[in-house]
Motif scaffolding. Structure first.
Motif, mmCIF file in Angstrom:
data_model
loop_
_atom_site.group_PDB
_atom_site.id
_atom_site.type_symbol
_atom_site.label_atom_id
_atom_site.label_comp_id
_atom_site.label_asym_id
_atom_site.label_seq_id
_atom_site.Cartn_x
_atom_site.Cartn_y
_atom_site.Cartn_z
ATOM 1 N N GLU A 19 0.839 -1.185 0.000
ATOM 2 C CA GLU A 19 0.000 0.000 0.000
ATOM 3 C C GLU A 19 0.886 1.252 0.000
ATOM 4 N N PRO A 20 0.482 2.317 -0.684
ATOM 5 C CA PRO A 20 1.305 3.536 -0.689
ATOM 6 C C PRO A 20 1.587 4.082 0.697
ATOM 7 N N ALA A 21 0.650 3.919 1.636
ATOM 8 C CA ALA A 21 0.856 4.437 2.987
ATOM 9 C C ALA A 21 1.921 3.658 3.743
ATOM 10 N N ASP A 22 2.193 2.404 3.328
ATOM 11 C CA ASP A 22 3.209 1.599 4.007
ATOM 12 C C ASP A 22 4.612 1.815 3.456
ATOM 13 N N PHE A 23 4.718 2.431 2.286
ATOM 14 C CA PHE A 23 6.045 2.601 1.685
ATOM 15 C C PHE A 23 6.950 3.523 2.500
ATOM 16 N N PRO A 24 6.476 4.673 2.999
ATOM 17 C CA PRO A 24 7.391 5.500 3.816
ATOM 18 C C PRO A 24 7.933 4.772 5.032
ATOM 19 N N GLN A 25 7.144 3.887 5.634
ATOM 20 C CA GLN A 25 7.633 3.132 6.786
ATOM 21 C C GLN A 25 8.755 2.174 6.367
ATOM 22 N N LEU A 26 8.568 1.495 5.231
ATOM 23 C CA LEU A 26 9.621 0.621 4.723
ATOM 24 C C LEU A 26 10.883 1.418 4.432
ATOM 25 N N LEU A 27 10.720 2.566 3.787
ATOM 26 C CA LEU A 27 11.880 3.400 3.462
ATOM 27 C C LEU A 27 12.577 3.888 4.732
ATOM 28 N N ASP A 28 11.808 4.280 5.738
ATOM 29 C CA ASP A 28 12.406 4.768 6.986
ATOM 30 C C ASP A 28 13.190 3.664 7.691
ATOM 31 N N ARG A 29 12.637 2.464 7.747
ATOM 32 C CA ARG A 29 13.354 1.355 8.382
ATOM 33 C C ARG A 29 14.631 1.033 7.624
ATOM 34 N N THR A 30 14.550 1.055 6.278
ATOM 35 C CA THR A 30 15.739 0.757 5.468
ATOM 36 C C THR A 30 16.826 1.805 5.671
ATOM 37 N N ILE A 31 16.448 3.074 5.680
ATOM 38 C CA ILE A 31 17.439 4.137 5.867
ATOM 39 C C ILE A 31 18.079 4.035 7.241
ATOM 40 N N ARG A 32 17.275 3.707 8.254
ATOM 41 C CA ARG A 32 17.845 3.559 9.603
ATOM 42 C C ARG A 32 18.849 2.405 9.650
ATOM 43 N N ARG A 33 18.518 1.285 8.998
ATOM 44 C CA ARG A 33 19.469 0.164 8.982
ATOM 45 C C ARG A 33 20.772 0.553 8.273
ATOM 46 N N LEU A 34 20.638 1.273 7.168
ATOM 47 C CA LEU A 34 21.836 1.672 6.433
ATOM 48 C C LEU A 34 22.674 2.668 7.238
#
Length: 335
Positions: free
Chosen positions: A89-104
């Motif tokens: 869902e489009p609303a879930d994409f920012p959460q995925l991106l935020d988690r990925t950026i934090r891991r990186l």
């Protein structure tokens, strides 16, 4: 007398006519024989069975089965480790991106890799609160996960600093969310700095595979750059390094002074004239003796001083093509 002449003429004409009839008869028989042979050949061709035998059909079917299985196994091996588009869902994409950026960021902190301020790995507009269109989410998810794997290669290779990550920008619009005026302004600046959208994902005309392009810009030592190239070749993704650019902003070492002559003349100016000599041996024996220069006695420089390149920080731009192998319709249903 007249009858004899007339009879003779008629006889001659009869002989000529007979000869001509005989020749025409021979030609007719030859043409008729050729016609019968051609017709017989045509009937034989029409009467042949053009279809292969049952044994050949079974052999070709078995070969097709073997080749189909080999192709499926090859594609399965090539697809190992690849990142496929995922629905979200489009609303879930920012959460995925935020988690990925934090891991990186955590991994970069562990490896001592530096980032620019507010670095979002090519997803600045979404990191500032924009939502993607529904039809763009699956490909954006694939790009996020692919960039994460590529950044892991940089961290593992111990690069010193990441300057930029460029992806294939394909989306043409975003859904802006509420927020402060400053956030909206930064979102607009990020959108203005984003390259123009390109066409859809490049797919091979045969439908066998698709390709995405990513450009990594970083600073590292020469050894780390080579390590990045080696890790890209070993990683699970099927990658091809399309372009490598290296630049070094370190100033070049100053050129050394022009070498002096190994021998100096005893006179300060031009070489003094040689004295008169009776022969060549006397001339050479009368020549002035040269004095060795003191610099020649110092010897060569040590290894550390002679190295002038290869130990500086370089700026590398690496363009990577990531291939994704597709499953065509109808595959896997072969007999």
């Amino acid at each position: 007398m007249g009858l004899v002449i007339t009879g003779g003429v008629v006889l001659v004409l009869a002989v000529v006519l007979g000869v001509m009839l005989f020749r025409f008869q021979s030609s007719y028989q030859q043409v008729r024989t050729d016609l019968k042979s051609t017709v017989a050949r045509l009937d034989a061709l029409y009467g042949r069975d053009p279809y292969p035998s049952e044994e050949n059909v079974e052999l070709v079917q078995s070969n097709l089965f073997v080749l189909s299985n080999y192709h499926q196994e090859l594609v399965s091996v090539l697809k190992l480790g690849q990142v496929d588009p995922a629905s979200m869902e489009p609303a879930d994409f920012p959460q995925l991106l935020d988690r990925t950026i934090r891991r990186l960021y955590d991994r970069a902190r562990e490896q001592g890799v530096k980032f620019p301020a507010r670095f979002a790995f090519g997803f600045e507009r979404y990191a500032l609160g924009a939502l993607p269109n529904h039809e763009d989410v699956s490909r954006l998810v694939m790009q996020v996960r692919t960039i994460e794997k590529l950044c892991e290669v940089l961290f593992k290779s111990k690069v010193s600093e990441m300057e930029n990550v460029q992806r294939t920008v394909f989306e043409r619009g975003v859904i802006e969310q509420g927020g402060t005026r400053d956030a909206r302004r930064r979102m607009q600046e990020a959108a203005e700095g984003t390259p123009e959208p390109v066409s859809e994902e490049w797919i091979d005309p045969s439908g066998q595979f698709a390709r995405e392009s990513y450009t990594l810009t970083f600073r590292a030592m020469d050894g780390a750059v080579w390590a990045v190239l080696n890790e890209l070749a070993k990683m699970g993704l099927f990658t091809v390094v399309a372009r490598v650019e290296l630049s070094n902003n370190t100033p070049l070492p100053k050129p050394s002074q022009a070498p002096r002559a190994v021998f100096e003349s005893s006179a300060a100016g031009a070489t003094p004239p040689l004295p008169a000599a009776a022969n060549m041996m006397d001339m050479f024996s009368a020549a002035p003796q040269a004095a060795p220069v003191e610099a020649a006695k110092t010897g060569p420089k040590p290894h550390e001083e002679r190295v002038v390149a290869g130990r500086e920080m370089v700026r590398a731009i690496v363009e990577v093509h990531v291939y994704r192998f597709l499953q065509r319709e109808g595959e896997g249903n072969q007999p």
